[in-house]
Design an enzyme around this catalytic site. Sequence first.
Site, short mmCIF file in Angstrom:
data_model
loop_
_atom_site.label_atom_id
_atom_site.label_comp_id
_atom_site.label_asym_id
_atom_site.label_seq_id
_atom_site.Cartn_x
_atom_site.Cartn_y
_atom_site.Cartn_z
N GLU A 231 85.21 20.08 57.25
CA GLU A 231 84.12 19.12 57.41
C GLU A 231 82.84 19.76 57.92
O GLU A 231 82.87 20.75 58.66
CB GLU A 231 84.54 17.98 58.35
CG GLU A 231 84.88 18.40 59.77
CD GLU A 231 85.48 17.25 60.59
OE1 GLU A 231 86.12 16.35 60.01
OE2 GLU A 231 85.32 17.26 61.82
N HIS A 395 94.87 19.18 72.05
CA HIS A 395 94.44 19.80 70.79
C HIS A 395 93.67 18.80 69.94
O HIS A 395 93.26 19.12 68.82
CB HIS A 395 95.63 20.36 70.02
CG HIS A 395 96.41 19.39 69.19
ND1 HIS A 395 96.85 18.17 69.67
CD2 HIS A 395 96.85 19.47 67.90
CE1 HIS A 395 97.52 17.55 68.72
NE2 HIS A 395 97.53 18.30 67.63
N GLY A 396 93.45 17.60 70.44
CA GLY A 396 92.70 16.59 69.71
C GLY A 396 92.79 15.27 70.44
O GLY A 396 93.07 15.24 71.64
N ALA A 397 92.54 14.18 69.72
CA ALA A 397 92.63 12.86 70.33
C ALA A 397 94.07 12.41 70.42
O ALA A 397 94.45 11.71 71.37
CB ALA A 397 91.81 11.85 69.51
#
Length: 473
Positions: A231, A395-397
């Site tokens: 992205e 490592h993220g949401a």
Amino acid sequence: MSTPINGNDLIALGYTEGAILGIALKINRGRNGFNREQMMEHYAAVLASPEDYLDHKVFAKLAVAMIEKANEKPEDFIALNENPDAYSVYGADYIEEGAQKQMQVAMKLPVTVAGALMPDAHQGYGLPIGGVLATKNAIIPYGVGVDIGCRMALSVYDIPEDFYYENEHKFKRELIAHSKFGAGHGFTGQYKSDHLVLQDAGFDTNPFIKNLKDKAWSQLGTSGGGNHFVEFGIMEFEKDDAILNIPKGRYVALLTHSGSRGFGATIAGHYTKLAKDVCKLPEVAQNLAYLDLNSDLGQEYWIAMNLAGDYASACHEIIHNKMERALGATVLAKVENHHNFAWKEMYNGEEVIVHRKGATPAAEGVMGIIPGSMTAPGFLVRGKGEANALNSASHGAGRQMSRTQAIKNITKNDMKAILKDHGVTLIGAGLDEAPMAYKDINLVMASQQELVDVVAKFTPKMVRMADDGSRED
């Protein structure tokens, strides 16, 4: 068409979660001459009297497994520690009970030294996703995870924010041209990439690894399925960063998330099965089967894991290099970190193996990337080196809905509306990756302020994922 028999149907009959339930469900997957009602009658009967089914054409394997399980003795298994040490939990209010129970089991392993649970944690296989576990001279394949070496990679360009909005068509063209998605998908012939990783001696470890080299080559530089993405977005530095040498400002950036593709998944499955054969743990802990690093199998897996990590890194490098050339941009900074891996580190003066399954390395000064979702911001962070977290962060949401729940509860219109509200262009992705399926990244970040410092914020603008939301095989 009758409704398929599922695990809940069998649990209602008296089956319990575990290997027996798995064998029972597998029987139901193929054509066997019975309708649903007849299958349920047989399931009930074999549960009541497995000895009557030892020669049955369909249910013999299930009957044998039931009898073997009934005759198991505690001394047949490696004993778990019934009084494990406590472990640190960050963001406990946002972590499902299943993930916490998995972590509690992991802490009971006789090889466990310490553990921690990150605020994005959710249930997985073996160690929960978001789980960090330090062990003594032992490696757990499912403590690393199926997608070995899965990682984030970031390139910050010398391209100002306005240029993106004025040339969105160009960014879309390059994103489509230089990324490839889908479980099992790869390149052929002249389109294959090359990289030094293919010359790594690790491919000669044994015939099993060597036979995976062609698969690795074809998928080199691709991103797979599931939650993997490539992205473009806007990277905002609210102040100068002297370490990265980037002045305050807003820049176009490329962010990628993917791992070791089918190569790593095949390694994970192979060595998990071997670990279960040599490490007989009670059923509740079977997916945490470990290999002694002093054993031949332990060394084989260690070499294979590191090779898969290097391969995953090479995939990102190829994508980022292609995009840099296509855009004609100068890269101001590159940051990369992996989050499905195991490292040799020091803890309380001794060497341990730290498994980070869906957790970002966050030793003091170490850079990392913590993404949100396709509409929520991600964060470039610098670790604080918190010992209680085993030098780790989220490592993220993290998911708040399973893939199945997301598909059932989120409509295409819901997804289109939230993408429009956030000005995000989406190429591909299934409803299982909808932003609403994820936790609030801001709450997750607030739960780990003692673990990392935020250096910059990444706002997604154009996201590409697998067209069908497919997962890696």
